[in-house]
Scaffold this motif. Structure first.
Motif, short mmCIF file in Angstrom:
data_model
loop_
_atom_site.label_atom_id
_atom_site.label_comp_id
_atom_site.label_asym_id
_atom_site.label_seq_id
_atom_site.Cartn_x
_atom_site.Cartn_y
_atom_site.Cartn_z
N MET A 1 0.89 -1.27 -0.05
CA MET A 1 0.02 -0.03 0.02
C MET A 1 0.94 1.25 -0.10
O MET A 1 1.85 1.29 0.86
CB MET A 1 -0.91 0.08 1.30
CG MET A 1 -1.72 1.33 1.51
SD MET A 1 -2.81 1.19 2.81
CE MET A 1 -4.31 -0.15 2.11
N SER A 149 -14.03 -0.05 8.67
CA SER A 149 -13.60 -0.29 7.01
C SER A 149 -14.54 0.16 5.98
O SER A 149 -15.70 0.27 6.26
CB SER A 149 -13.24 -2.04 6.85
OG SER A 149 -12.84 -2.22 5.87
N GLN A 152 -11.51 -0.57 1.41
CA GLN A 152 -10.49 -0.17 0.85
C GLN A 152 -9.35 0.13 2.11
O GLN A 152 -8.14 -0.21 1.87
CB GLN A 152 -10.58 1.31 0.24
CG GLN A 152 -11.71 0.90 -0.73
CD GLN A 152 -12.44 2.39 -1.44
OE1 GLN A 152 -11.90 3.50 -0.94
NE2 GLN A 152 -13.03 2.32 -2.51
N THR A 153 -9.79 0.91 3.06
CA THR A 153 -8.88 1.12 4.15
C THR A 153 -9.62 0.68 5.68
O THR A 153 -10.82 0.94 5.78
CB THR A 153 -8.61 2.55 3.99
OG1 THR A 153 -8.10 3.12 2.70
CG2 THR A 153 -7.65 2.94 5.30
N ASP A 170 -4.74 -0.99 8.40
CA ASP A 170 -3.88 -0.19 7.87
C ASP A 170 -3.42 0.89 8.66
O ASP A 170 -2.20 1.42 8.87
CB ASP A 170 -4.83 0.64 6.61
CG ASP A 170 -5.01 -0.30 5.18
OD1 ASP A 170 -4.09 -1.33 5.09
OD2 ASP A 170 -6.40 -0.59 5.32
N ASN A 233 -9.31 8.00 0.72
CA ASN A 233 -9.28 6.66 0.28
C ASN A 233 -9.47 6.54 -1.28
O ASN A 233 -10.24 7.22 -1.87
CB ASN A 233 -10.60 5.87 0.99
CG ASN A 233 -10.55 5.99 2.47
OD1 ASN A 233 -9.98 5.27 3.16
ND2 ASN A 233 -11.52 7.07 3.10
N ASP A 237 -4.99 2.34 -2.61
CA ASP A 237 -4.16 2.95 -1.42
C ASP A 237 -5.09 4.21 -0.50
O ASP A 237 -5.96 4.53 -1.20
CB ASP A 237 -2.76 3.79 -2.15
CG ASP A 237 -3.07 4.35 -3.50
OD1 ASP A 237 -4.20 4.88 -3.33
OD2 ASP A 237 -2.20 4.37 -4.30
N PHE A 238 -4.10 4.88 0.27
CA PHE A 238 -4.88 5.87 0.93
C PHE A 238 -3.80 7.05 1.31
O PHE A 238 -2.78 6.68 0.90
CB PHE A 238 -5.46 5.36 2.24
CG PHE A 238 -4.47 4.89 3.42
CD1 PHE A 238 -3.52 6.07 4.30
CD2 PHE A 238 -4.04 3.81 3.57
CE1 PHE A 238 -2.86 5.40 5.08
CE2 PHE A 238 -3.20 3.14 4.25
CZ PHE A 238 -2.25 3.98 5.17
#
Length: 249
Positions: A1, A149, A152-153, A170, A233, A237-238
């Motif tokens: 990530m 959640s 995605q993150t 994460d 988000n 990735d973030f």
């Protein structure tokens, strides 16, 4: 990530993917151990703050142009006030409130019967909408660990090393009232966070938690007064942006 770090100006980036327009917003300590979660459907408030922190929550929502709150999740009796819950339900179109067992018993007579109330007294998964998912596991009647959640993150709201939810996450979030003795290095290692956020309150902040996370090579950011942390988000990735907020008048 991949992770971007931005602080009022762009420090650098390691991804070219577009970021979401709807951030998760971590409030500064002046509003207590609260988090505003935004998506394209609604705003969700995690914890309501103590009695004298209510106006800070409303002020922060105004600064960030946050849409009205529709759901509240209360992780710990230490971070909440029943009077704030009542005031929030009077000002916002709140439909759902999820409370620890202690808060449910103490706040029951202050809530409108039309609001859907769920007592978090057992391990439970629930979705607030099609994109936002929660896994709550009680530590005792007054608090519990929780994963938030959006597929995605994931953010792990850490209350205690007891009865941890052992999943890869994460972001690790530790409220200001959590102490070094509440954390276990082996548990944090199993959670394997990409980074951590510590709510730094001048009356509660335990610097040894920061030192522990640094020992584990976890990038750590302090949530300070008049500083908000936005998490954006994306599919793969973030990114994180730190924002300096106007000082209280």
């Amino acid at each position: 990530m991949n992770v971007w770090i931005v602080m009022l100006w762009l420090i650098g980036s390691v991804t070219s993917s577009p970021i979401s327009e709807e951030p998760w917003l971590f409030t500064p300590t002046s509003a207590g151990d609260t988090v505003l979660l935004q998506d394209d459907q609604e705003t969700i408030l995690i914890n309501t703050g103590k009695r004298d922190q209510y106006e800070a929550i409303e002020r922060l929502m105004k600064i960030n142009d946050v849409s009205p709150i529709k759901s509240i999740v209360m992780t710990s009796s230490e971070a909440n006030s029943c009077s704030n819950v009542r005031r929030l339900t009077e000002r916002h179109p709140i439909k759902h409130i999820y409370m620890t067992e202690t808060m449910a018993s103490s706040c029951a007579n202050q809530l409108n019967d039309s609001i859907n109330q769920l007592t978090l007294n057992e391990d439970v998964h629930f979705a607030l909408n099609r994109d936002m998912f929660f896994h709550y596991h009680p530590v005792d009647p007054s608090k519990g660990n929780m994963i938030v959640s959006n597929n995605q993150t994931s953010v792990y709201w850490f209350e205690s090393e007891q009865s941890p939810i052992l999943e890869d996450i994460d972001i690790l979030y530790t409220p200001s009232y959590v102490k070094h003795d509440d954390m276990d290095e082996a548990v944090i290692d199993k959670l394997n966070p990409q980074l951590a956020i510590i709510n730094q309150d001048v009356d509660h902040y335990d610097s040894s938690i920061h030192q522990l996370l640094q020992t584990l090579w976890i990038d750590t950011y302090l949530l300070k007064q008049n500083l908000a942390i936005h998490i954006f988000n994306d599919v793969d990735d973030f990114s994180i942006r730190l924002e300096k907020l106007p000082k209280n008048d």
